[in-house]
Design an enzyme around this catalytic site. Sequence first.
Site, PDB file in Angstrom:
ATOM      1  N   GLU A  12      -5.847  15.381 -60.416  1.00 56.41           N
ATOM      2  CA  GLU A  12      -6.222  13.989 -60.698  1.00 56.41           C
ATOM      3  C   GLU A  12      -5.281  13.471 -61.780  1.00 56.41           C
ATOM      4  O   GLU A  12      -5.102  14.112 -62.818  1.00 56.41           O
ATOM      5  CB  GLU A  12      -7.686  13.960 -61.136  1.00 56.41           C
ATOM      6  N   ALA A  14      -5.516  11.219 -63.930  1.00 51.88           N
ATOM      7  CA  ALA A  14      -6.122  10.910 -65.222  1.00 51.88           C
ATOM      8  C   ALA A  14      -6.434  12.150 -66.037  1.00 51.88           C
ATOM      9  O   ALA A  14      -6.821  12.048 -67.204  1.00 51.88           O
ATOM     10  CB  ALA A  14      -7.407  10.097 -65.019  1.00 51.88           C
ATOM     11  N   SER A  15      -6.251  13.313 -65.454  1.00 54.45           N
ATOM     12  CA  SER A  15      -6.667  14.574 -66.066  1.00 54.45           C
ATOM     13  C   SER A  15      -5.549  15.202 -66.892  1.00 54.45           C
ATOM     14  O   SER A  15      -4.475  15.528 -66.374  1.00 54.45           O
ATOM     15  CB  SER A  15      -7.113  15.547 -64.971  1.00 54.45           C
ATOM     16  N   SER A  16      -5.820  15.424 -68.168  1.00 52.24           N
ATOM     17  CA  SER A  16      -4.826  16.026 -69.055  1.00 52.24           C
ATOM     18  C   SER A  16      -4.480  17.458 -68.648  1.00 52.24           C
ATOM     19  O   SER A  16      -3.318  17.877 -68.718  1.00 52.24           O
ATOM     20  CB  SER A  16      -5.330  16.000 -70.503  1.00 52.24           C
TER      21      SER A  16
END
EC number: 5.99.1.4
Length: 208
Positions: A12, A14-16
């Site tokens: 994803e 948005a996932s760090s």
Amino acid sequence: MARQPTLEFWYEFASSYSYLAAMRVEEAAAAAGVTVRWRPFLVGPLFASQGWTTSPFNLYPAKGKNMWRDVEREAARLGLPPLTRPAQFPQNSLSAVRAAVYGHDQDWLVPFSKAVFSASFAEGRSIAEPAAVVEILDSLGLDGTQTVRAAAGEANKTRLRVSVEEARSRGIYGAPTFLADDGELFWGNDRLEQALAWAVGDRPAGIR
């Protein structure tokens, strides 16, 4: 000649921790003799089904504070550019993931995905606006405007919805997630090595 085992990499934008995994999964998999299948998706709908309206790193501030420090350490350890937090976290990744899903069978999927992650977490740029995604695609020599337009079509929107439901049906609840050929699930950047070992048949004693 035997077929190489495959590991699905569900990520994803948005996932760090997906960022960290994306920047190292190819090299690690090649060393292990495993083929990687990149699977972009949206984790938001899965969070919503658990009653979360945002990232758990926002819901639990202490956890979030440690996450950013952990990602900073890991980025340095991996030799990545210094972490630069995006102004908004999590970012709205819809336009970017639509483009990635549209390019699921194209050779630009991996460089595009890594460029999106770099824009967000190495440069702190917004990836939320379609124009930002167009710019990234253009930088790769693609027609960004045409690609983003096609990615917003109904057929591709359906493909994205199907991918989210597939993730849900296979037990995925966060990103990054790695799935071996037999469906064994490993969650988190720190489980990549275990996932690769499982993929090639190296299992812990007593586990089948």
